[in-house]
Design a protein around this motif. Structure first.
Motif, short mmCIF file in Angstrom:
data_model
loop_
_atom_site.label_atom_id
_atom_site.label_comp_id
_atom_site.label_asym_id
_atom_site.label_seq_id
_atom_site.Cartn_x
_atom_site.Cartn_y
_atom_site.Cartn_z
N TRP A 1 0.83 -1.21 0.00
CA TRP A 1 0.00 0.00 0.00
C TRP A 1 0.86 1.25 0.00
O TRP A 1 0.59 2.21 -0.74
N ARG B 1 0.83 4.10 -2.66
CA ARG B 1 0.49 5.46 -2.19
C ARG B 1 1.55 6.46 -2.60
O ARG B 1 1.23 7.62 -2.93
N HIS B 2 2.81 6.06 -2.59
CA HIS B 2 3.88 6.98 -2.99
C HIS B 2 3.75 7.36 -4.45
O HIS B 2 3.94 8.53 -4.82
N TRP C 1 1.02 9.82 -4.64
CA TRP C 1 1.51 11.09 -4.07
C TRP C 1 2.24 11.91 -5.12
O TRP C 1 2.06 13.13 -5.22
#
Length: 242
Positions: free
Chosen positions: A16, A20-21, A24
């Motif tokens: 995750w 998520r990075h 981002w």
């Protein structure tokens, strides 16, 4: 009202974080693009407002300059409420539910935010009271303000809305227009937006975009009701019910 969750991939925490990075990085790029778009919006040329538009408010007739309330910037939300209507458009009302909170701050940063509708002033006072709103709301009845700023559309086959031909059957449509008042009293139209361009005004959508199921709509605002018509509504936000 709960909504069934769609089938969705499930990952470990480390998987995750990796995904998520990547998102981002996408979010940061979008933020920079949004800043560039806002700068391009501010860089648009201005058009002098030479028409003497007249409005009706709680103290009688007034001109466009009075809507500024002695500030230099004016945002006019074109609220769909036509002559003969008994209540405003649910979508416009959804947006308008956000105005009073914003005005607490805008008024202290040289910006006036008002609503303008085509119906005579007296015709929307009962609805305004029912909704519990306090933002300034004026009538443009008898002037060409709504037509000139693209929210009352022609019915003779030449209709335009949102900068393109309009083939729908609505005669009143939503929008927002921005104006500037120079120190010499000159007024300028600086920007107008319509349709999905108004999403930015709906903070509830910004919250939904962060929620697991997003906006979860079959059509834009298909789930929206006047705030006193949701199941169990008491005229107060849920957090304020006794």
């Amino acid at each position: 009202m709960s909504h069934p969750a769609p089938k969705h991939p499930v990952a470990t925490r480390s998987q995750w974080l990796a995904a998520r990075h990547q998102l981002w990085l996408h979010e940061k790029a979008f933020t920079h693009q949004r800043d560039e778009l806002a700068a391009a919006r501010r860089a648009l040329p201005w058009v002098a407002v030479e028409q003497d538009y007249r409005f009706q408010g709680p103290d009688g007739e007034l001109g466009l300059v009075e809507l500024f309330a002695e500030r230099s910037q004016l945002l006019v939300y074109h609220f769909m409420f036509a002559d003969g209507w008994h209540e405003g458009c649910p979508g416009c009302s959804f947006l308008a539910d956000h105005f009073d909170g914003a005005n607490l701050h805008l008024a202290h940063h040289d910006v006036s935010l008002v609503a303008v509708s085509q119906a005579p002033y007296a015709e929307f006072q009962a609805f305004r009271k029912r909704m519990g709103w306090h933002f300034p709301w004026f009538s443009s009845h008898g002037s060409r303000f709504n037509q000139d700023f693209g929210v009352t559309v022609a019915t003779d086959g030449s209709a335009q809305y949102n900068y393109e031909p309009y083939t729908g059957d609505e005669t009143e449509l939503p929008g927002l227009s921005a104006f500037y008042r120079d120190s010499d009293g000159s007024l300028y139209h600086t920007y107008s937006t319509y349709a999905r361009g108004l999403d930015i005004l709906v903070n509830a959508y910004n919250f939904l975009d962060l929620a697991p199921l997003g906006r979860n709509e079959d059509g834009t605002m298909d789930w929206v009701r006047h705030h006193d018509r949701y199941e169990g509504a008491s005229g107060k936000p849920h957090c304020c019910k006794e």
